[in-house]
Every structure is written in structure tokens, then in C-alpha cells.
Design an enzyme around this catalytic site. Structure first.
Site, PDB file in Angstrom:
ATOM      1  CB  THR A  38      -8.986 -37.345  57.277  1.00  9.06           C
ATOM      2  OG1 THR A  38     -10.367 -37.697  57.191  1.00  9.06           O
ATOM      3  CG2 THR A  38      -8.696 -36.772  58.651  1.00  9.06           C
ATOM      4  CE  LYS A  45     -13.305 -37.376  59.299  1.00  4.89           C
ATOM      5  NZ  LYS A  45     -12.783 -37.866  58.025  1.00  4.89           N
ATOM      6  CE  LYS A  78      -5.541 -41.160  57.098  1.00  8.03           C
ATOM      7  NZ  LYS A  78      -6.280 -39.867  56.998  1.00  8.03           N
TER       8      LYS A  78
END
Length: 294
Positions: free
Chosen positions: A97, A173, A241
Site C-alpha cells: 500500500t 486501495k 500509515k
């Protein structure tokens, strides 16, 4: 065209089972991770240990990157020299990611070196990685997608071609992680309120899970919020994150994301107390602190 050797860099909690699944399904996999125990585990699963990213990539037809972030991907490809070691026209498949803009920059350098690039982040966590049931959101040309499809099919059961431009997979995503993070925090807030008034949380979960308030995250994370130390399938710091990436994508597109911002703050607060490696369900601890429960 049949695929030859596959390089896999990043044998962490998701990368190791992903690489192991590829080996179990007949692919020739050379894997690298900074941890010797992870490399040894891949060897036991039928893969081959590599002493460096460059050794893993040497002559390979595909390089899968399941690293922590874009900086690590850049270090492996350009700093360690893995990109130059790949076979001509090999495919670099970035499955971590990463921010969409960072993915675009990496793709430009990969393609300038004569290799193919696949922007293919995944969803499904450790459970999906172990079971080979990940969701893959791939952005690349039709030709390259067809070429790497056998690899993706070995890793997941829901394979989507979301576009042809690098960054499109990363953006999808980010949208996924926005909803996941907000849903986890909403579940924590609801259960914290129920806890505050002293009702049986097991009963509350049963009610909510069968009502219009239900969500996948409620059913999956809710029970773990009632455990003191649940198994870690996705850590608090992962959402620190990932929601940071979501907010960065929002800034790039000038899109207001107030719910994502608030959810990010609650994960940050949990991590800031030294609980970043706990299961992400433990964001409920921040609500307990806010409400004087712990």
C-alpha cells in the site's frame, strides 16, 4: 508466454504466506527479506532463499514487492539494483500500500528501464494472504495484466483490473482503506458507548451483527475488541500509515476527508501510547481513555 523464476521481496506477515502460496502452486520463487528466519521459512515452504534483492531478481520474469512503503520499494529497485537484474521486459508487481503519486513516480522509472509495471495493492490481511483469498486491485496494460494473471490468481480469489494507469490501483486501495479505517473506529465508538452503560457487549454484538448497522468490520473486529490481547491480523500502525496515505491522496485531489482524518487521529493516539503493534481492533482503547474507562 510462460513465466519463469519469480522474485519476491518482503517476507513479512503477509509476504511470507503469499510467497509460500506461489511456491506451493508450482512457481519457482526466490525470496528475500532482511530477516534470516523469514528466508528460511520460505525455503521450508518450497521456495529458494536469496541473499539480497538483486540475487532474488537475477534473470527473473517477475518481481513482487510486498514491502512496508514506497521508500522501501525504491530502495530495492533502484538502490539495491534489483530492477537492473531482472530479465528484459520482466514485470515489477508492487503489491504494498503506497501513495498514488509515489506509485506513478516508481512506474515511470521502471518503464524507462524497459520493464513492465503493475500497480497491484491487495486487501484481505494476514488471513487472506494465508488462504490465498486476497483481493487484488491491478492497474496496468491489458497485455501485462494477462501476462501476470496466473501469479495474481495464485494469491487471490478476487482479481480486478481497475485501470491501465499506474496509481489507479493505489487509489482504489486508498478508498478501500478509508472505509476500513472509518468502520473500525465507528465500531469502537459504538461498543465503547455500550460498555459505558454496562450492557452485555456480547449481546450487543449479536444484535448489531444481524441488524442494518452491521458491517464486515463490525463482525470481524467487534469480537476482538472484547478480547484483552487478540491475535494481531492487522496492527494499529498499519492504519496509521494507510490512513495517512488516504489523507495524502485527498490532498492531491483537493478532496475533503473529515471522517478519515478523525479516524487517523484515533489510531495515532493509540499508537502514541505505545500500542501501535497491537491488533487494530484495540483502537477501542483510545475511546476507553477518552471516557475515563482505562
Amino acid at each position: 508466454m510462460a513465466l519463469g523464476a519469480i522474485a519476491f521481496v518482503g517476507l513479512g506477515s503477509m509476504g511470507l504466506p503469499m510467497a509460500s502460496n506461489l511456491a506451493a502452486k508450482g512457481f519457482s520463487v526466490r525470496g528475500y527479506d532482511v530477516r534470516a528466519e523469514s528466508r528460511a521459512a520460505l525455503a521450508r515452504a518450497g521456495g529458494t532463499e536469496a541473499g539480497s534483492p538483486t540475487e532474488a531478481a537475477a534473470g527473473a520474469d517477475a518481481l513482487l514487492l510486498m514491502v512496508v512503503n514506497a521508500a522501501q520499494a525504491e530502495a530495492v529497485l533502484f538502490g539495491e539494483g534489483a530492477l537492473a537484474a531482472l530479465a528484459p521486459e520482466a514485470a515489477v508487481i508492487l503489491m504494498a500500500t503506497c501513495p498514488p503519486e509515489a506509485v506513478v513516480r516508481i512506474a515511470e522509472r521502471v518503464e524507462a528501464a524497459g520493464r513492465r509495471f503493475v500497480d497491484a495493492p491487495v486487501s484481505g490481511g494476514v488471513v487472506g494472504a494465508e488462504g490465498g483469498t486476497l483481493t487484488v486491485m491491478a492497474a496496468t496494460s491489458e497485455e501485462t495484466f494477462a501476462r501476470v494473471r496466473p501469479i495474481l490468481d495464485a494469491l487471490g480469489t478476487r482479481i480486478f483490473h481497475v485501470g491501465t494507469k499506474p496509481g489507479q490501483g493505489a487509489t482504489v486501495k486508498a478508498v478501500n482503506q478509508l472505509l476500513c479505517g472509518v468502520h473500525i473506529v465507528a465500531t469502537a465508538e459504538a461498543l465503547s458507548l455500550a460498555e459505558q452503560v454496562g450492557v452485555d457487549l456480547g449481546v450487543v454484538l449479536e444484535i448489531l451483527s444481524g441488524s442494518s448497522a452491521a458491517s464486515w468490520m463490525l463482525r470481524d473486529r467487534g469480537p476482538r475488541m472484547l478480547e484483552e490481547t487478540p491475535r494481531v491480523t492487522s496492527a494499529v500502525d498499519i492504519f496509521v500509515k494507510d490512513l495517512g496515505i488516504v489523507l495524502e491522496a485527498g490532498r492531491d485531489q483537493k478532496a475533503a476527508l473529515p471522517l478519515a482524518s478523525l479516524a487517523h487521529q484515533l489510531f495515532l493516539a493509540t499508537s502514541g501510547r505505545g500500542e501501535g503493534l497491537l491488533d487494530d481492533s484495540q483502537v477501542i482503547r483510545s475511546y476507553r481513555k477518552l471516557n475515563g474507562q482505562g
